[in-house]
Motif scaffolding. Structure first.
Motif, mmCIF file in Angstrom:
data_model
loop_
_atom_site.group_PDB
_atom_site.id
_atom_site.type_symbol
_atom_site.label_atom_id
_atom_site.label_comp_id
_atom_site.label_asym_id
_atom_site.label_seq_id
_atom_site.Cartn_x
_atom_site.Cartn_y
_atom_site.Cartn_z
ATOM 1 N N TYR A 135 25.917 90.112 43.948
ATOM 2 C CA TYR A 135 26.224 90.830 44.552
ATOM 3 C C TYR A 135 26.135 90.644 46.236
ATOM 4 C CZ TYR A 135 25.171 93.573 40.436
ATOM 5 O OH TYR A 135 25.026 94.424 39.176
ATOM 6 N N LYS A 136 25.173 90.468 46.679
ATOM 7 C CA LYS A 136 26.036 90.261 48.734
ATOM 8 C C LYS A 136 26.654 89.350 48.461
ATOM 9 C CE LYS A 136 20.801 90.043 49.765
ATOM 10 N NZ LYS A 136 19.414 89.755 50.071
ATOM 11 N N MET A 137 27.231 88.353 48.014
ATOM 12 C CA MET A 137 28.665 87.234 47.975
ATOM 13 C C MET A 137 29.495 88.047 47.635
ATOM 14 S SD MET A 137 27.519 83.782 46.422
ATOM 15 C CE MET A 137 29.035 83.242 46.249
ATOM 16 N N ALA A 138 29.047 88.853 46.676
ATOM 17 C CA ALA A 138 30.393 89.770 46.304
ATOM 18 C C ALA A 138 30.809 90.951 47.352
ATOM 19 C CB ALA A 138 30.322 90.523 45.381
ATOM 20 N N LEU A 139 29.634 91.788 47.884
ATOM 21 C CA LEU A 139 29.664 92.577 49.458
ATOM 22 C C LEU A 139 29.767 91.648 50.789
ATOM 23 C CD1 LEU A 139 27.247 94.714 48.014
ATOM 24 C CD2 LEU A 139 29.732 95.267 48.035
ATOM 25 N N ASP A 140 29.901 90.657 51.022
ATOM 26 C CA ASP A 140 30.664 90.497 51.735
ATOM 27 C C ASP A 140 32.161 89.450 52.146
ATOM 28 O OD1 ASP A 140 27.568 90.123 52.834
ATOM 29 O OD2 ASP A 140 27.212 87.563 52.577
ATOM 30 N N LEU A 141 32.374 89.691 50.645
ATOM 31 C CA LEU A 141 33.633 88.797 50.958
ATOM 32 C C LEU A 141 34.558 90.590 50.721
ATOM 33 C CD1 LEU A 141 33.102 86.222 48.147
ATOM 34 C CD2 LEU A 141 34.188 86.369 51.129
ATOM 35 N N ASP A 142 34.216 91.899 49.616
ATOM 36 C CA ASP A 142 34.348 92.637 49.718
ATOM 37 C C ASP A 142 33.420 93.943 50.217
ATOM 38 O OD1 ASP A 142 36.227 94.774 48.954
ATOM 39 O OD2 ASP A 142 37.205 94.505 47.849
ATOM 40 N N GLY A 143 33.759 94.542 50.500
ATOM 41 C CA GLY A 143 32.334 95.501 51.309
ATOM 42 C C GLY A 143 32.566 96.474 50.621
ATOM 43 N N GLY A 144 34.075 96.711 50.516
ATOM 44 C CA GLY A 144 34.098 98.289 50.043
ATOM 45 C C GLY A 144 34.289 98.116 48.264
ATOM 46 N N LEU A 145 33.966 97.370 47.606
ATOM 47 C CA LEU A 145 34.034 96.909 46.046
ATOM 48 C C LEU A 145 32.854 97.969 45.515
ATOM 49 C CD1 LEU A 145 35.396 95.254 43.779
ATOM 50 C CD2 LEU A 145 33.741 93.395 44.214
ATOM 51 N N VAL A 146 33.381 98.612 45.253
ATOM 52 C CA VAL A 146 32.724 100.078 44.577
ATOM 53 C C VAL A 146 31.791 99.447 43.116
ATOM 54 C CG1 VAL A 146 32.443 102.531 43.541
ATOM 55 C CG2 VAL A 146 34.573 102.311 45.552
ATOM 56 N N HIS A 147 32.565 99.084 43.032
ATOM 57 C CA HIS A 147 31.352 98.846 40.695
ATOM 58 C C HIS A 147 30.804 97.991 41.594
ATOM 59 C CE1 HIS A 147 32.749 95.005 39.909
ATOM 60 N NE2 HIS A 147 34.205 95.423 40.756
ATOM 61 N N ALA A 148 30.865 96.800 43.434
ATOM 62 C CA ALA A 148 29.813 96.004 43.378
ATOM 63 C C ALA A 148 28.407 97.049 43.723
ATOM 64 C CB ALA A 148 30.086 95.058 44.164
ATOM 65 N N ILE A 149 28.748 97.558 45.191
ATOM 66 C CA ILE A 149 27.851 98.472 45.187
ATOM 67 C C ILE A 149 27.549 99.468 44.898
ATOM 68 C CG2 ILE A 149 28.173 100.458 46.848
ATOM 69 C CD1 ILE A 149 30.668 99.556 48.671
ATOM 70 N N CYS A 150 27.587 100.101 43.824
ATOM 71 C CA CYS A 150 26.929 100.381 42.674
ATOM 72 C C CYS A 150 25.398 99.734 42.289
ATOM 73 C CB CYS A 150 27.848 102.067 41.829
ATOM 74 S SG CYS A 150 28.499 102.731 42.622
ATOM 75 N N ASN A 151 26.569 99.124 41.397
ATOM 76 C CA ASN A 151 25.726 97.792 41.229
ATOM 77 C C ASN A 151 24.546 97.504 41.296
ATOM 78 O OD1 ASN A 151 27.105 98.092 38.267
ATOM 79 N ND2 ASN A 151 28.353 96.519 38.279
ATOM 80 N N TYR A 152 24.643 97.165 42.485
ATOM 81 C CA TYR A 152 23.268 96.653 43.458
ATOM 82 C C TYR A 152 22.485 97.672 43.603
ATOM 83 C CZ TYR A 152 21.517 94.425 47.443
ATOM 84 O OH TYR A 152 20.960 93.179 48.265
ATOM 85 N N ALA A 153 22.632 98.820 43.775
ATOM 86 C CA ALA A 153 22.093 99.821 44.035
ATOM 87 C C ALA A 153 21.051 99.685 43.309
ATOM 88 C CB ALA A 153 23.202 100.773 44.602
ATOM 89 N N SER A 154 21.880 99.880 42.378
ATOM 90 C CA SER A 154 20.859 99.957 40.791
ATOM 91 C C SER A 154 19.843 99.020 40.848
ATOM 92 C CB SER A 154 22.034 100.301 40.002
ATOM 93 O OG SER A 154 21.982 99.452 39.175
ATOM 94 N N LEU A 155 20.201 97.734 40.954
ATOM 95 C CA LEU A 155 18.894 96.795 41.786
ATOM 96 C C LEU A 155 18.364 96.814 42.106
ATOM 97 C CD1 LEU A 155 18.728 93.952 39.738
ATOM 98 C CD2 LEU A 155 19.986 92.961 42.288
ATOM 99 N N LEU A 156 17.742 97.830 43.605
ATOM 100 C CA LEU A 156 16.983 97.821 44.646
ATOM 101 C C LEU A 156 16.266 99.056 43.611
ATOM 102 C CD1 LEU A 156 19.682 97.333 47.058
ATOM 103 C CD2 LEU A 156 18.669 96.136 46.346
#
Length: 156
Positions: A135-156
């Motif tokens: 997730y961190k790698m994906a968001l480093d590449l595209d910080g606006g990737l909504v599904h990555a943000i939501c899914n990463y948040a659910s992990l935390l």
């Protein structure tokens, strides 16, 4: 046919599918592209996605993905889409994981593949450490990737 014409048809099909949700029109356009250029892996990938996600035709979508991979075994988008089908429809988790790994082998900096594989690791394999790293790698590449943000948040 001229390459510009194919690109226009292809892009218009994407607009019909993803923005206007006019799926019949999108399907007709993808079929036209594939009649003119049967080995267009991008069109095959998107047509397979329409078949799987919209038409709920997993068998036909799988056939389309396999055909696309016979043309280009390293296409990350096809590998990732096929992994989604294997995971959600077939429940073939080992094959899905292999497809995700192959997608990232060929396109290691694709944020969508990174995020989708992270979600797979989180929800299927319960490998939260590796999921978080992806997730961190994906968001480093595209910080606006909504599904990555939501899914990463659910992990935390």
């Amino acid at each position: 046919s001229q390459p510009g014409h194919l690109t226009t048809l292809y892009n218009f099909a994407g607009l019909m599918k993803n923005v206007r949700h006019e799926y019949d029109e999108a399907e007709d356009l993808y079929k036209r592209v594939l009649q003119l250029q049967p080995k267009d892996v991008g069109a095959l990938c998107n047509y397979g996605s329409l078949l799987y996600e919209v038409r709920k035709e997993a068998v036909l979508a799988e056939r389309v993905y396999k055909h696309a991979l016979s043309i280009d075994p390293g296409d990350g988008a096809v590998l990732c889409n096929y992994a989604l089908l294997l995971n959600h429809d077939r429940k073939d988790y080992d094959a899905a994981q292999f497809m995700y790994q192959m997608a990232l082998h060929h396109e290691p900096n694709d944020p969508t593949s990174l995020s989708n594989y992270a979600l797979f690791l989180q929800t299927v394999r319960h490998d939260y450490v590796r999921a978080e790293a992806l997730y961190k790698m994906a968001l480093d590449l595209d910080g606006g990737l909504v599904h990555a943000i939501c899914n990463y948040a659910s992990l935390l």
